[in-house]
Scaffold this active site. Structure first.
Site, short mmCIF file in Angstrom:
data_model
loop_
_atom_site.label_atom_id
_atom_site.label_comp_id
_atom_site.label_asym_id
_atom_site.label_seq_id
_atom_site.Cartn_x
_atom_site.Cartn_y
_atom_site.Cartn_z
N LYS A 146 -58.15 25.38 52.30
CA LYS A 146 -57.72 25.25 50.91
C LYS A 146 -58.87 24.66 50.11
CE LYS A 146 -54.69 22.60 47.84
NZ LYS A 146 -53.65 21.57 47.74
N GLU A 195 -49.05 11.65 39.35
CA GLU A 195 -49.46 11.45 40.74
C GLU A 195 -50.05 10.07 41.01
OE1 GLU A 195 -52.18 13.73 44.14
OE2 GLU A 195 -51.56 14.76 42.31
N GLU A 227 -49.74 24.01 51.33
CA GLU A 227 -50.60 23.14 50.50
C GLU A 227 -50.10 21.71 50.56
OE1 GLU A 227 -51.93 24.05 46.55
OE2 GLU A 227 -51.34 26.14 46.80
N GLU A 231 -51.39 29.78 36.26
CA GLU A 231 -50.86 28.46 36.64
C GLU A 231 -51.63 27.34 35.95
OE1 GLU A 231 -50.56 25.68 40.61
OE2 GLU A 231 -50.09 27.81 40.84
#
Length: 462
Positions: A216, A265, A309, A444
């Protein structure tokens, strides 16, 4: 009662840095809006302010002025450097029990500067932290204001008396001035920077992942906005606080530039010997109705790509907790974290702090998580350097605070923007895996741009 700052008690003699003395004094003040206090600071210490409000809205910090500034040093580990310097000053602190702990607030860049190419981040070093001269804290229904003074002078009475007058002036201005304006600025232009490069980079990264070079890689892009009038930092904070009520709201001012945002976050929180983090990765838009929202959320929970992910992040963060904690726990399955524009997969992690661990050690070990860098981390970071062609600055990097007791909290600075007078730069990215589609990844990023774009008066409809 005001204290005298000459002929100090024996505590001073035991300070680890006898040539430096770190004084603090706290008073209780009522009826102060933290944004009004922040705005009042522009009249006393223009260009040296910070703002922090945690996601649960249980604690707010505002800093005005710099009693101390700590930055990175070339050729050294920046995380260790900041921690080491901060410890030295903590050892020199002289305070009474009623005084709140001074805080050190700031952030790190995503990557250490490796290029001489100019960018909008030239004013921000690889690490920038400061102890504020005036510190406001609102917590548990109490509003406290502290003065922090760090000096090598043996006579500090006059300095402190001058600071007390400034403190009283700040409090008075914050209590009586009109409310912060919430009118949004007039956006003149919005420019996508290197859209074509972004799409090609995603395609190249996808091919490299398919060939087994990584699992990733997070690729980001940016927008450049221009406004009719300069945007005051306090107006930007007010707007984003109104738009994103379930996020960490933060702002860090450095000269004419202001980095701010509303991130969902948390990277790490340390509180009374306990460590808390959040695995946040995998996302989908919000629905236009409750039924559609639930349907999209269920789709996210069952989506193979997003779950993979997310698991990269869980594995990495729990590995750090295993290393730095005496014990830890993590939820077995992710839940949904819903903020205004987007839903994320979310897994909380909690642990009991190891005897020698510190918040800066956690920040160093956790940054960047696979949610913002990729996996395996060293390979993903190198691919970002090769393909992204973007100076992220403090975007997607740790921003937060710690105090002299070792408590503190850092968030990951996504959903953020860099503001300078009439200009702003916005940043957004996404995780690229083997089956990523460049067009879908591009779309996105628009969802992730939306919070800051809306806060600054723009829209996705032109």
């Amino acid at each position: 009662m005001n204290r005298k700052f000459t002929d100090l008690p024996s505590r001073e003699k035991t300070a680890a840095m006898p040539h430096v003395r770190f004084f603090t004094e706290t008073i209780e003040a009522g009826g102060i809006s933290p944004l009004s206090f922040f705005e009042a600071g522009a009249f006393i210490h223009d260009s040296h302010r910070f703002y922090w409000e945690n996601a649960s809205k249980t604690m707010t910090l505002v800093g005005i002025g710099h009693a101390l500034t700590i930055t990175d040093e070339p050729g050294t580990d920046r995380f260790d450097t900041i921690e080491s310097k901060w410890k030295h000053y903590c050892d020199a602190l002289i305070k009474e029990d009623k005084d709140m702990d001074p805080v050190l607030f700031g952030g790190f860049s995503f990557e250490e500067k490796r290029s001489s190419t100019p960018s909008e981040w030239e004013n921000f070093p690889d690490a920038l932290f400061a102890v504020p001269t005036f510190q406001l804290k609102i917590e548990n229904g109490k509003t406290l204001v502290a003065i922090n003074l760090i000096s090598e002078e043996t006579e500090t009475v006059l300095q402190f008396e001058a600071l007390r007058k400034q403190r009283d002036q700040l409090i008075h201005m914050a209590q009586v001035q009109e409310s912060v304006s919430t009118e949004k600025p007039l956006l003149l232009s919005m420019k996508e920077l290197s859209k074509g490069h972004y799409l090609k980079a995603v395609q190249r990264i996808t091919e490299k992942i398919q060939m087994g070079e990584a699992e990733k890689v997070v690729i980001a892009r940016k927008l450049a906005l221009q406004f009719e009038q300069p945007i005051p930092p306090v107006a930007a904070l007010q707007s984003v606080a109104n738009e994103q009520r379930d996020s960490y709201n933060f702002g860090l001012e450095n000269g004419s530039q202001f980095f701010f945002g509303a991130t969902p976050e948390r990277l790490i929180e340390i509180k009374d010997g306990q460590a808390f983090s959040a695995c946040v990765a995998g996302s989908i838009k919000r629905g236009s109705s409750a039924d559609e929202d639930q349907q999209l959320g269920n789709e996210l929970l069952g989506d193979k790509k997003n779950r993979e992910e997310h698991q990269y992040v869980v594995d990495m963060i729990t590995g750090v907790f295993d290393l730095l904690c005496a014990s830890y726990t993590a939820a077995s399955r992710p839940k949904l974290m819903k903020v205004r524009d987007i839903q994320h997969l979310h897994t909380p992690v909690q642990g009991r702090l190891g005897a020698e661990s510190s918040i800066f050690q956690f920040v160093k070990a956790l940054h960047p998580t696979p949610a913002l860098g990729g996996f395996p981390t060293p390979i993903a970071r190198e691919l970002i350097r090769q393909e992204e062609n973007l100076d992220r600055g403090y975007y997607a990097a740790p921003v937060g605070w710690t105090d002299v007791s070792g408590n503190g909290e850092f968030a990951v600075a996504i959903r953020s923007a860099l503001l300078e007078q009439k200009n702003a730069w916005l940043y957004a990215g996404g995780g690229i895996v083997a089956d990523s589609d460049p067009t879908q990844e591009y779309e996105e990023t628009w969802v992730k741009f939306r919070p800051m774009l809306r806060a600054l008066g723009g829209s996705l409809n032109g």
